[in-house]
Design a protein around this motif. Structure first.
Motif, PDB file in Angstrom:
ATOM      1  N   ARG A 152      -8.671  -1.837  -8.886  1.00 45.11           N
ATOM      2  CA  ARG A 152      -9.048  -0.658  -9.665  1.00 45.11           C
ATOM      3  C   ARG A 152      -7.992  -0.298 -10.710  1.00 45.11           C
ATOM      4  N   MET A 153      -6.802  -0.859 -10.580  1.00 41.91           N
ATOM      5  CA  MET A 153      -5.728  -0.630 -11.550  1.00 41.91           C
ATOM      6  C   MET A 153      -5.045  -1.957 -11.833  1.00 41.91           C
ATOM      7  N   TRP A 175       0.802  -1.229   0.000  1.00 38.67           N
ATOM      8  CA  TRP A 175       0.000   0.000   0.000  1.00 38.67           C
ATOM      9  C   TRP A 175       0.833   1.277   0.000  1.00 38.67           C
ATOM     10  N   ASN A 194       0.155   3.674  -6.246  1.00 39.97           N
ATOM     11  CA  ASN A 194      -0.962   2.889  -6.774  1.00 39.97           C
ATOM     12  C   ASN A 194      -1.164   1.557  -6.062  1.00 39.97           C
ATOM     13  N   THR A 247      -2.678   0.749  -3.219  1.00 39.97           N
ATOM     14  CA  THR A 247      -4.044   0.541  -2.743  1.00 39.97           C
ATOM     15  C   THR A 247      -4.990   0.253  -3.904  1.00 39.97           C
ATOM     16  N   ALA A 248      -4.839   1.007  -4.977  1.00 43.69           N
ATOM     17  CA  ALA A 248      -5.731   0.830  -6.132  1.00 43.69           C
ATOM     18  C   ALA A 248      -5.513  -0.523  -6.792  1.00 43.69           C
TER      19      ALA A 248
END
Length: 532
Positions: A140-141, A128, A132, A134-135
């Motif tokens: 989400r990524m 984290w 990026n 977390t995403a």
């Protein structure tokens, strides 16, 4: 990291026959507690498994003979002025057990794999802090957006979202160790099997016989192989502490994972040269399932049960052997300058805590004049010491508050899975030992976005914000103050019952040289020696 993981064996358990080694071969036989949940460094969360995995894999940083951080695959690193960009230089002699070079691309592959939500690692939150991270873990990524880059074979660039006070410390954890890309892509999840696994640590895997033993042998391609003295390590999973104790006394083991509480005094008096004990960076606790009623909405009920537990009696009489009563989740001892904030009631005598517990229990709507609390279940893992603690706590609740309980004893891996899924109905008994010497290793487990290892399911945006601010601070004193405020907030919610901070007691044969008790409770085989 979850600790005291003990898995039942078959009733007809017997150690695998020990073949007589060649005269020059140095063999180390150890009791290893629970059978490993997995030998994949990115997915294992059980401490006994980690003992084996630390022998097999090495990250940018690892542990030295005293359990302190040391350089591993990393030869060195630099940090940008704003504290966000880390550039690591890898050792030129870092190799896999098949003789190929360990490269920066291996870390890129491994950390992307760790972050991939399809991989479902309980330690995905370790990435984290990275741009990026977390995403990516939330899906989400794509994983190639993670802020980690191989500049060349020996140069790894990591860009963080913001300065992160614990980032370097976290790199010694096995979740951040590399796995061999070609090896994983060829065998998939079966890359951990003997004959398949390619590792980069001091040892390599040659045998894994379930319910019997795990055999690892010295890795000739390890960069420090010349200083590794033990040739073969035989790890025996034994859940029954009395069985392990007897096998040690019979000479079948050179070290044990634990020592049964009833045998502590005997060992001190009759096995003094083998008895070893040391305070660990750990906490044993009970967790309320905040997804279920009445725990979800009745804070006074939780507080009553927290106060009614006599931790001093549990530490001194039930467990014994140097245990310390726990009033906080993070252990005391000024690790990294952090001393956890005790709640006000920690200074009260137990009689005063009991009176407050009865008052809160009544205010919660239970007891004389109120309704009867339905029988509650306490889930715990297979371990005689654990059962004694759970029985003692249940007796305290019944005597003081009239609470009825039933015990649910399961294999440790089952308990771990139930806890991660939050599928236990009421309360579970568990333990945590720091993954690295920083308070964040404990405080992270109360974050709203940590799904698996946040056993009570505690969620508070104010807590998350405080922890974010703490770990982004470049001022050590301010970081510590913010972490204290965060822990005080979490403790006030009474989502857990902190019980004891553990003193690890075990037997180590005097022929084993180099054993040093340490807070993280890891003694890597590569630093040990077995003398005649």
């Amino acid at each position: 990291m979850k600790t005291t993981r003990l898995l039942p064996l078959l009733a007809a358990f017997a150690l695998a026959p020990l073949s007589i080694p060649a005269q020059a071969e140095m063999v180390y036989t150890r009791g290893s507690g629970a059978s490993p949940d997995t030998l994949d460094p990115t997915k294992s969360e059980l401490q006994p498994a980690a003992r084996i995995i630390y022998d097999l894999f090495e990250g940018l940083y690892s542990l030295d003979a005293r359990g302190q951080a040391r350089k591993g695959v990393a030869e060195g690193h630099s940090v940008s002025a704003d504290g966000r960009v880390y550039t690591f230089t890898l050792r030129a002699d870092a190799k896999w057990s098949d003789g190929t070079a360990v490269t920066a691309a291996d870390f890129v592959f491994s950390w992307r794999r760790l972050a991939d939500p399809k991989h479902a690692s309980p330690y995905a939150y370790f990435v984290w802090p990275i741009v990026n991270g977390t995403a990516v873990t939330a899906g989400r990524m794509p994983t190639d957006k993670l802020g980690v880059e191989a500049l060349d074979a020996r140069t790894l660039k990591v860009t963080l979202e913001r300065p992160t006070g614990y980032f370097l410390a976290s790199l010694q954890h096995l979740a951040m160790a590399p796995v061999n890309k070609a090896n994983v892509e060829k065998f998939g999840e079966n890359f951990t099997s003997p004959g398949n696994m390619v590792s980069n640590g001091a040892y390599k895997l040659v045998e894994y016989v379930p319910q019997s033993h795990i055999k690892t042998v010295k890795n000739p391609f390890y960069h420090d192989a010349a200083n590794v003295k033990i040739d073969t390590v035989l790890s025996y999973p034994i859940d029954n502490q009395d069985t392990e104790f007897k096998k040690f006394r019979a000479g079948e083991l050179l070290s044990t994972e634990n020592l049964p509480n009833p045998q502590i005094n005997f060992a001190k008096e009759n096995l003094a040269s083998a008895y070893t004990a040391g305070q660990t960076y750990s906490t044993y606790y009970m967790s309320f399932n905040l997804k279920n009623e009445p725990w979800k909405s009745n804070a006074k009920l939780r507080a009553a049960l927290v106060l009614a537990v006599d931790r001093e009696t549990i530490a001194d009489k039930v467990v014994g052997g140097g245990e310390k009563p726990a009033f906080t989740f993070t252990p005391p001892g000024n690790v990294g300058g952090y001393e956890p904030p005790k709640p006000e009631w920690a200074a009260w005598p137990q009689a005063q805590r009991d009176e407050m517990a009865k008052k809160l229990f009544a205010e919660a709507g239970y007891g004389p004049g109120g309704k009867e609390l339905p029988e509650i279940e306490i889930l715990h893992y297979t371990n005689d010491n654990a059962r004694k603690v759970v029985v003692a706590v249940a007796a305290m609740w019944r005597q003081k508050l009239g609470v009825k309980t039933r015990l649910n004893n399961q294999e440790f891996r089952v308990v771990a899975s139930i806890g991660n899924q939050k599928s236990y109905p009421d309360i579970m008994y568990y333990a945590w030992i720091g993954d690295y010497p920083d308070a964040n290793s404990f405080l992270q487990l109360f974050r709203s976005d940590v799904e698996q290892q946040n056993l009570p399911g505690y969620k508070d945006p104010s807590y998350d914000k405080l922890l974010d601010e703490a770990n982004a601070s470049t001022d050590p004193a301010r970081r510590i103050e913010l972490m204290k405020r965060a822990e005080a907030l979490a403790l006030a919610a009474n989502s857990i019952v902190a019980l004891t901070h553990n003193t690890r007691r075990r037997l180590v044969d005097p022929r084993v040289k180099g054993w040093v008790p340490n807070p993280l409770d890891f003694n890597l085989s590569q630093y040990l020696e077995v003398t005649k």
